[in-house]
Design a protein around this motif. Structure first.
Motif, PDB file in Angstrom:
ATOM      1  N   ALA A  74       0.827  -1.206   0.000  1.00 54.85           N
ATOM      2  CA  ALA A  74       0.000   0.000   0.000  1.00 54.85           C
ATOM      3  C   ALA A  74       0.860   1.255   0.000  1.00 54.85           C
ATOM      4  CB  ALA A  74      -0.927  -0.004   1.214  1.00 54.85           C
ATOM      5  N   ALA A  75       1.933   1.250   0.788  1.00 58.29           N
ATOM      6  CA  ALA A  75       2.824   2.417   0.845  1.00 58.29           C
ATOM      7  C   ALA A  75       3.486   2.656  -0.505  1.00 58.29           C
ATOM      8  CB  ALA A  75       3.875   2.204   1.925  1.00 58.29           C
ATOM      9  N   GLU A  76       3.957   1.596  -1.123  1.00 60.80           N
ATOM     10  CA  GLU A  76       4.620   1.737  -2.421  1.00 60.80           C
ATOM     11  C   GLU A  76       3.642   2.217  -3.494  1.00 60.80           C
ATOM     12  OE1 GLU A  76       6.339  -2.103  -3.065  1.00 60.80           O
ATOM     13  OE2 GLU A  76       8.163  -1.610  -1.927  1.00 60.80           O
ATOM     14  N   LYS A  77       2.391   1.809  -3.386  1.00 54.56           N
ATOM     15  CA  LYS A  77       1.380   2.256  -4.348  1.00 54.56           C
ATOM     16  C   LYS A  77       1.172   3.771  -4.264  1.00 54.56           C
ATOM     17  CE  LYS A  77      -3.461   1.406  -5.686  1.00 54.56           C
ATOM     18  NZ  LYS A  77      -3.979   2.768  -5.469  1.00 54.56           N
ATOM     19  N   ILE A  78       1.085   4.306  -3.055  1.00 50.09           N
ATOM     20  CA  ILE A  78       0.913   5.749  -2.895  1.00 50.09           C
ATOM     21  C   ILE A  78       2.127   6.491  -3.432  1.00 50.09           C
ATOM     22  CG2 ILE A  78       0.600   7.619  -1.236  1.00 50.09           C
ATOM     23  CD1 ILE A  78      -1.851   5.856  -1.594  1.00 50.09           C
ATOM     24  N   VAL A  79       3.318   5.980  -3.137  1.00 47.70           N
ATOM     25  CA  VAL A  79       4.535   6.616  -3.649  1.00 47.70           C
ATOM     26  C   VAL A  79       4.525   6.653  -5.172  1.00 47.70           C
ATOM     27  CG1 VAL A  79       7.041   6.402  -3.838  1.00 47.70           C
ATOM     28  CG2 VAL A  79       5.927   6.074  -1.626  1.00 47.70           C
ATOM     29  N   ARG A  80       4.159   5.539  -5.799  1.00 47.93           N
ATOM     30  CA  ARG A  80       4.117   5.499  -7.263  1.00 47.93           C
ATOM     31  C   ARG A  80       3.116   6.500  -7.818  1.00 47.93           C
ATOM     32  NH1 ARG A  80       4.285  -0.122  -6.503  1.00 47.93           N
ATOM     33  NH2 ARG A  80       2.047  -0.279  -6.909  1.00 47.93           N
ATOM     34  N   GLU A  81       1.952   6.600  -7.193  1.00 50.57           N
ATOM     35  CA  GLU A  81       0.939   7.557  -7.648  1.00 50.57           C
ATOM     36  C   GLU A  81       1.500   8.977  -7.668  1.00 50.57           C
ATOM     37  OE1 GLU A  81      -2.807   7.522  -5.653  1.00 50.57           O
ATOM     38  OE2 GLU A  81      -2.903   5.334  -5.592  1.00 50.57           O
ATOM     39  N   VAL A  82       2.163   9.351  -6.580  1.00 49.49           N
ATOM     40  CA  VAL A  82       2.696  10.710  -6.475  1.00 49.49           C
ATOM     41  C   VAL A  82       3.820  10.936  -7.478  1.00 49.49           C
ATOM     42  CG1 VAL A  82       3.932  12.310  -4.962  1.00 49.49           C
ATOM     43  CG2 VAL A  82       2.017  10.967  -4.066  1.00 49.49           C
ATOM     44  N   VAL A  83       4.727   9.996  -7.566  1.00 44.38           N
ATOM     45  CA  VAL A  83       5.863  10.145  -8.476  1.00 44.38           C
ATOM     46  C   VAL A  83       5.394  10.164  -9.930  1.00 44.38           C
ATOM     47  CG1 VAL A  83       7.976   9.043  -9.310  1.00 44.38           C
ATOM     48  CG2 VAL A  83       7.507   9.159  -6.849  1.00 44.38           C
ATOM     49  N   ASP A  84       4.456   9.303 -10.275  1.00 43.75           N
ATOM     50  CA  ASP A  84       3.934   9.270 -11.646  1.00 43.75           C
ATOM     51  C   ASP A  84       3.240  10.572 -12.022  1.00 43.75           C
ATOM     52  OD1 ASP A  84       4.892   6.726 -11.906  1.00 43.75           O
ATOM     53  OD2 ASP A  84       2.945   5.729 -11.730  1.00 43.75           O
ATOM     54  N   ALA A  85       2.722  11.283 -11.008  1.00 47.43           N
ATOM     55  CA  ALA A  85       2.073  12.571 -11.253  1.00 47.43           C
ATOM     56  C   ALA A  85       3.058  13.737 -11.241  1.00 47.43           C
ATOM     57  CB  ALA A  85       0.985  12.805 -10.210  1.00 47.43           C
ATOM     58  N   GLY A  86       4.344  13.411 -11.085  1.00 43.34           N
ATOM     59  CA  GLY A  86       5.372  14.448 -11.130  1.00 43.34           C
ATOM     60  C   GLY A  86       5.824  14.957  -9.779  1.00 43.34           C
TER      61      GLY A  86
END
Length: 248
Positions: free
Chosen positions: A39-51
């Motif tokens: 779950a933590a890695e998913k949130i990180v990916r969301e933020v990073v993918d959005a710039g």
């Protein structure tokens, strides 16, 4: 420079919503999590993918050494810390206080009260202008249950959030001259997975009839309040406990 904010308990529910909203507002965010790596890695990916900039650190906020690692990692990887959202918290299976095991009471107080104290303590050490910091903002997560006390279900939880309210008022006065604002958001019934962990996944919607607005809140609505208190728009707001509870 962008603000650097730590969100404890940022992998799910209100914490995850706060991470998303603050990242969208330009914050570099370090989220802590205790168990759910995926779950933590998913949130990180969301933020990073959005710039955006986001990292996750595994930490139990009721432990001083874990809290130190959390803040040190955030500083090393993201920069000077300017904000804290002390969101990490737990509940327990719903029951009257007389039926709650002592081990559960101790665990809840350690996370909800000691964890908030340790997180705020470390944030002040990092942000205080009297200690070489640049100032900043702390938002603690309380609960509207401090108003009604949670009888039959969560008296111990409500008591722990009452402690958070007192902490908010006291710390706001204590660090005002050190460039730090301290506020709290007190959510009402919010539709998150925390209710399933307490034994009643439908609890939020079952309670809708008791809420003046007729529904539970969405985590994003709580995140909006957190983001405002963290922002320069709230520059004259400190010591406030903002209830976001659908009219309760």
């Amino acid at each position: 420079m962008s603000p650097v904010t730590i969100v404890t308990g940022g992998s799910r529910g209100i914490g995850a919503a706060a991470v998303r909203r603050l990242a969208a507002d330009g914050h570099a965010v370090c989220l802590s999590f205790r168990e759910n790596v995926e779950a933590a890695e998913k949130i990180v990916r969301e933020v990073v993918d959005a710039g955006g900039r986001c990292i996750a650190v595994r930490a139990d906020v009721s432990r001083e050494d874990d809290t130190e690692v959390l803040f040190r990692t955030a500083r090393e990887e993201l920069g000077q810390i300017t904000g804290l959202v002390a969101n990490a918290g737990v509940t327990s299976p719903m029951a009257p206080l007389a039926d709650q095991p002592v081990s559960q009471l101790r665990y809840l107080v350690e996370v909800n009260v000691l964890g908030a104290l340790l997180s705020a303590r470390r944030a002040i050490q990092s942000m205080s202008t009297a200690r070489g910091g640049n100032g900043g903002s702390i938002v603690l997560i309380s609960s509207s249950s401090t108003i009604h006390g949670g009888p039959g279900e969560y008296v111990h939880y409500s008591a722990s959030k009452g402690a958070v309210d007192v902490m908010t008022v006291g710390l706001a006065k204590e660090v005002a001259k050190e460039g730090i604002r301290v506020n709290a958001v007190a959510p009402g019934m919010v539709d998150t997975e925390i209710h399933a962990l307490s034994g009643d996944p439908e609890r939020a919607w079952k309670a809708a009839g008791r809420i003046p607005l007729g529904r539970p809140g969405d985590p994003a609505e709580i995140a909006d309040a957190i983001a405002w208190l963290m922002s320069d728009q709230a520059s004259y707001t400190s010591g406030a406990i903002l209830r976001v509870a659908g009219g309760i």
